[in-house]
Design an enzyme around this catalytic site. Structure first.
Site, short mmCIF file in Angstrom:
data_model
loop_
_atom_site.label_atom_id
_atom_site.label_comp_id
_atom_site.label_asym_id
_atom_site.label_seq_id
_atom_site.Cartn_x
_atom_site.Cartn_y
_atom_site.Cartn_z
CG ASN A 10 32.52 9.23 -61.59
OD1 ASN A 10 31.53 8.51 -60.92
ND2 ASN A 10 32.20 10.51 -62.17
NE ARG A 87 30.73 10.36 -57.60
CZ ARG A 87 29.35 10.20 -57.81
NH1 ARG A 87 29.17 9.28 -58.82
NH2 ARG A 87 28.55 10.54 -57.39
CG HIS A 176 25.89 14.62 -56.99
ND1 HIS A 176 24.62 14.82 -56.74
CD2 HIS A 176 26.24 13.61 -57.64
CE1 HIS A 176 24.07 13.84 -57.53
NE2 HIS A 176 25.05 12.95 -57.96
NE ARG A 237 19.50 7.77 -56.52
CZ ARG A 237 20.71 8.35 -56.91
NH1 ARG A 237 20.97 9.36 -55.86
NH2 ARG A 237 21.70 7.99 -57.83
CD GLU A 380 30.76 13.87 -61.07
OE1 GLU A 380 30.33 13.34 -61.77
OE2 GLU A 380 30.24 13.67 -59.77
C1 LIG Z 1 25.55 10.53 -55.08
C2 LIG Z 1 24.74 10.23 -56.44
O1 LIG Z 1 23.54 10.34 -56.49
O2 LIG Z 1 25.40 9.82 -57.34
P1 LIG Z 1 25.11 9.69 -58.97
O3 LIG Z 1 24.65 10.82 -59.39
O4 LIG Z 1 26.32 9.16 -59.62
O5 LIG Z 1 24.27 8.37 -58.79
MG LIG Z 2 27.13 11.55 -61.98
#
Ligand SMILES: CC(=O)OP(=O)(O)O
Ligand SMILES: [Mg+2]
Ligand SMILES: Nc1ncnc2c1ncn2[C@@H]1O[C@H](COP(=O)(O)OP(=O)(O)O)[C@@H](O)[C@H]1O
Length: 394
Positions: A10, A87, A176, A237, A380
């Protein structure tokens, strides 16, 4: 000897989590994590063994994982290994189920890099390395986007010109998905119901974060979109913003598209608001009276509350809301603040239950609450292993 072991990789934007699971009895033969890839001090945690030192990129991280497994006699050369499950974050429109990776599939995953720039490259590196080490073994991709392909068209569409959208495959994909699928099913189990009987809001709050509305086991909406940038406030983000912010930064601040991309993906969210992306640190600072950390916490929780409200409306009837992933499973203050004030909507959190620390799925709502509030650890890797094993055994 039948091969019953699945190695799951993952790869996240700055970490690799991995597990070796024997599907014959469900035993976890190895569990590990490489984190802070690309930083000065990366950390490799393999069971109880822990080492730190620089790991510059995902390639080095995956080689470290292979070495750790070798040391324990569980390397990729093991004849008991049935497949490697990877993943893969973005599967676009094409991949809606686990897929054995060949050159053509790998090319398609590569083509999707622009819409998952922090993730798909790491996933591709994992596939390449595992394939080089064991060319005869099935490498199976399990896509984050797959669970969301059931979203109705009106939830998946952006209200932009249809021709332009279709020409560039612009739509909401969601991510996710493996976690949302697993956690929504586990939540039903916790309520003593089948997935078909319940409507669940899943809040996957890790470094990346997303919410989903799951009706009777089927995803009907989710907060991430074309890329994993939309929706909730995350570690680095921004989540939802007015898209005109991008034009403004370009025209008025003179930033390039790449600079804006970097700003919104890597320098925003909690890091942008207060300099820290670890929720433990944010809460610690907020409690001490740090204004920036308090504001960051406020923005994070406000967004979360808005999505709980939105998905309550989307679902009409909600049986449970489930908190999961690093923040969701561990941060009682986030859970308390997100649910606080929603009593009229049937949501409530019991302070004592909320403060319990446990790895087990559990309810944190009082008996009188109309909607169950739950903490349901995600897995996951197990979900990926099960999907991969079902495919290679078939
Ligand atoms: C799709 C995504 O944001 O994955 P992660 O939370 O692992 O960065
Ligand atoms: Mg994660
Ligand atoms: N005990 C804790 N309390 C609050 N937040 C935590 C705790 N442990 C981990 N976290 C949060 O979880 C995040 C990592 O979550 P995780 O689901 O592992 O993310 P990812 O898979 O995206 O790397 C950390 O950045 C941190 O903010």
């Amino acid at each position: 000897m039948t091969a019953t072991r699945i190695l799951v990789l993952n790869s996240g934007s700055s970490s690799v989590k991995y597990q070796l699971i024997d599907m014959a009895d469900g035993s976890r033969l190895a569990t590990g994590l490489v984190e802070r890839i690309g930083e000065e001090t990366s950390r490799v945690k393999h069971g109880d063994r822990e080492t730190s030192g620089p790991i510059p990129d995902h390639e080095a991280a995956l080689r470290a994982v292979a070495e750790e497994l070798d040391t324990d006699g569980l390397g990729l050369d093991s004849p008991e290994l049935a497949a490697v499950g990877h993943r893969v974050v973005h599967g676009g429109l094409r991949f809606t189920a686990p897929t054995v990776v060949d050159d053509e599939v790998l090319e398609e995953i590569e083509r999707l890099v622009p819409v998952a720039p922090l993730h798909n490259p790491a996933n591709i590196t994992g596939i390449r390395i595992a394939r080089a080490l064991r060319p005869d073994l099935p490498q199976v991709a399990v896509f984050d986007t797959a669970f969301h392909t059931t979203m109705p068209e009106y939830a998946a569409r952006y209200a932009i010109d249809v021709e332009t959208a279709d020409a560039h495959r612009i739509r909401r994909y969601g991510f996710h998905g493996t976690s949302h699928a697993y956690v929504s099913r586990e939540t039903a189990k916790l309520l003593g119901k089948t997935p078909e009987e319940v409507n669940v809001i899943v809040l996957h709050l890790g470094n990346g974060a997303s919410a989903s509305a799951v009706r009777g086991g089927v995803c009907v909406d989710t907060s991430m979109g074309l890329t994993p940038l939309e929706g909730l406030v995350m570690g680095t983000r921004s989540g939802d913003i007015d898209p005109a912010v991008v034009f403004h930064l370009s025209r008025v601040a003179g930033m390039s598209v790449d600079e804006i991309d970097e700003l919104l993906n890597k320098k925003s969210g909690m890091v942008g608001l207060c300099g820290d992306n670890d929720m433990r640190e944010v809460v610690r600072r907020a409690v001490e009276g740090d204004g920036a950390a308090q504001l960051a916490f406020g923005v994070y929780v406000h967004r979360l509350k808005k999505y709980i409200g939105a998905y309550s409306a989307v679902l009409g009837r909600v049986d449970a809301v489930a908190f999961t992933a690093g923040v969701g499973e561990n941060s009682a203050p986030v859970r308390e603040a997100a649910i606080g004030g929603l009593e009229e909507m049937g949501y409530a959190v019991d302070a004592d239950l909320n403060s319990v620390r446990s790895d087990e799925p559990r309810l944190i709502s009082p008996d009188y609450a109309r909607v169950a509030v739950a903490v349901v650890p995600t897995d996951e890797e197990l979900e990926i292993a099960q999907q991969v094993y079902a495919l290679v055994r078939a």
